[in-house]
Design a protein around this motif. Structure first.
Motif, mmCIF file in Angstrom:
data_model
loop_
_atom_site.group_PDB
_atom_site.id
_atom_site.type_symbol
_atom_site.label_atom_id
_atom_site.label_comp_id
_atom_site.label_asym_id
_atom_site.label_seq_id
_atom_site.Cartn_x
_atom_site.Cartn_y
_atom_site.Cartn_z
ATOM 1 N N ALA A 1 -12.465 -39.157 19.853
ATOM 2 C CA ALA A 1 -13.513 -40.005 20.429
ATOM 3 C C ALA A 1 -13.205 -41.481 20.186
ATOM 4 C CB ALA A 1 -14.874 -39.632 19.844
ATOM 5 N N THR B 1 -15.297 -43.362 22.965
ATOM 6 C CA THR B 1 -16.512 -42.616 23.296
ATOM 7 C C THR B 1 -17.078 -42.011 22.017
ATOM 8 O OG1 THR B 1 -17.434 -41.024 24.867
ATOM 9 C CG2 THR B 1 -15.320 -40.432 23.883
ATOM 10 N N SER B 2 -18.017 -41.105 22.147
ATOM 11 C CA SER B 2 -18.635 -40.493 20.968
ATOM 12 C C SER B 2 -18.100 -39.083 20.722
ATOM 13 C CB SER B 2 -20.154 -40.424 21.159
ATOM 14 O OG SER B 2 -20.459 -39.539 22.217
ATOM 15 N N ARG C 1 -7.752 -40.107 30.564
ATOM 16 C CA ARG C 1 -7.970 -40.758 29.260
ATOM 17 C C ARG C 1 -7.769 -39.767 28.118
ATOM 18 N NH1 ARG C 1 -13.558 -42.305 29.395
ATOM 19 N NH2 ARG C 1 -13.281 -43.007 27.269
ATOM 20 N N THR D 1 -11.623 -39.261 33.276
ATOM 21 C CA THR D 1 -11.830 -38.800 31.897
ATOM 22 C C THR D 1 -10.671 -37.914 31.451
ATOM 23 O OG1 THR D 1 -14.225 -38.951 32.085
ATOM 24 C CG2 THR D 1 -13.369 -37.480 30.374
ATOM 25 N N THR E 1 -19.670 -36.522 22.965
ATOM 26 C CA THR E 1 -19.087 -36.442 24.308
ATOM 27 C C THR E 1 -17.884 -35.508 24.301
ATOM 28 O OG1 THR E 1 -19.853 -38.638 24.916
ATOM 29 C CG2 THR E 1 -17.974 -37.773 26.152
#
Length: 93
Positions: A50, A55-56, A77, A74, A59
């Motif tokens: 993350a 991000t978290s 990434r 996504t 997620t």
């Protein structure tokens, strides 16, 4: 009485409606399984991944659960953050 998961699964999948729904979800769970393998291959925790992706952790957990269908952006990434190569393959049914 407790029924072992595999026996329950066999019993449920004998129902054509349940089988159809199960098969409809297969691509989403395949993506989730690939994401999990990529993260594990990279030796990263969900939190570490993350951080690399900006991000978290929650997620990442949602992506790996198969309940969220990620965008191509996504996936790219995710691949970069895990040092993986992103490929899309379509095959004859």
């Amino acid at each position: 009485m407790t029924i072992p998961f595999e026996k329950l699964k066999i019993r449920l999948l004998a129902n054509p409606k349940v089988m159809a729904e199960y098969e409809a979800l297969a691509p989403e769970f395949e993506i989730a399984a690939e994401l999990l393998k990529a993260r594990q291959r990279a030796g990263l925790s969900q939190s570490e991944l993350a951080a690399r992706m900006g991000t978290s952790q929650s997620t990442i957990a949602r992506l790996e659960s198969g309940h969220t269908l990620p965008s191509t952006k996504t996936l790219l990434r995710f691949a970069k953050a895990t040092g993986s190569k992103f490929r899309i393959r379509l095959s004859a049914a």
